[in-house]
Design a protein around this motif. Structure first.
Motif, short mmCIF file in Angstrom:
data_model
loop_
_atom_site.label_atom_id
_atom_site.label_comp_id
_atom_site.label_asym_id
_atom_site.label_seq_id
_atom_site.Cartn_x
_atom_site.Cartn_y
_atom_site.Cartn_z
N MET A 104 0.81 -1.21 0.00
CA MET A 104 0.00 0.00 0.00
C MET A 104 0.85 1.27 0.00
O MET A 104 0.53 2.23 -0.66
N CYS A 105 1.92 1.26 0.75
CA CYS A 105 2.73 2.48 0.86
C CYS A 105 3.43 2.80 -0.46
O CYS A 105 3.88 3.94 -0.65
N SER A 110 10.24 2.68 2.04
CA SER A 110 9.29 1.60 2.31
C SER A 110 9.70 0.73 3.49
O SER A 110 8.94 -0.16 3.89
N THR A 144 -2.84 3.78 5.04
CA THR A 144 -1.77 3.92 6.04
C THR A 144 -1.94 2.89 7.14
O THR A 144 -0.98 2.24 7.55
N SER A 178 -1.00 -0.56 5.91
CA SER A 178 0.46 -0.69 5.84
C SER A 178 1.03 -0.93 7.24
O SER A 178 1.93 -1.77 7.42
N LYS A 182 2.86 -4.55 9.08
CA LYS A 182 4.17 -4.56 9.75
C LYS A 182 4.03 -4.72 11.26
O LYS A 182 4.97 -4.43 12.00
N ASP A 189 5.22 5.79 6.07
CA ASP A 189 4.07 5.77 6.98
C ASP A 189 4.18 6.89 8.01
O ASP A 189 3.19 7.52 8.36
#
Length: 142
Positions: free
Chosen positions: A1-2, A24, A72, A75, A79, A87
């Motif tokens: 997404m990022c 990223s 956001t 993403s 993680k 982000d």
């Protein structure tokens, strides 16, 4: 997404492939050479990037702003709540508290575990709390 947001910045600032990869990644995942590139080329221009993203964000309608928020949060969830460099920029543009609120809600609904201290906004919360507690103790001791 990022990657979508990195491409928005890359169109304007002509990033190299290495710089895009750095954006990223999370700060803890960066190697020595990547950190050097980050602090020499990207960090000095961070304010410029935020201003550009803020202008883009303010031009969006409500649905597109919501998309930025959801992208956001997605993403971050991928993680474990730890934010990549991009982000962090997006959270500053959208609003950190709003992003953390949605992140916490989504993680509870989806049953995803977040890494330690992410629920509280990271290490800065712990540091602020320790400073306040230390100040109170010193006040009463003096």
């Amino acid at each position: 997404m990022c990657q979508q947001f990195i491409s928005i910045l890359s169109e304007k600032y002509n990033f190299t492939r290495v710089q895009e990869d750095i954006l990223s990644k999370t700060p803890s995942a960066l190697g020595r050479n990547e950190r050097r590139i980050l602090f020499e080329t990207l960090k000095p221009r961070e304010r410029e990037f935020k201003i550009f993203l803020k202008e883009k964000y303010e031009q969006l309608n409500k649905e597109d702003r919501h998309f930025w928020l959801v992208a956001t949060v997605d993403s971050l969830l991928a993680k474990g709540g730890e934010s990549a460099i991009i982000d962090g920029l997006l959270m500053d543009v959208i609003g950190r508290l709003e992003v953390y609120k949605v992140l916490r809600q989504r993680s509870e609904i989806e049953g995803r575990a977040l890494k330690p201290l992410v629920n509280f906004g990271g290490l800065s919360f712990v540091l602020v709390a320790m400073v306040i507690i230390t100040a109170i103790i010193l006040y009463f001791l003096h």
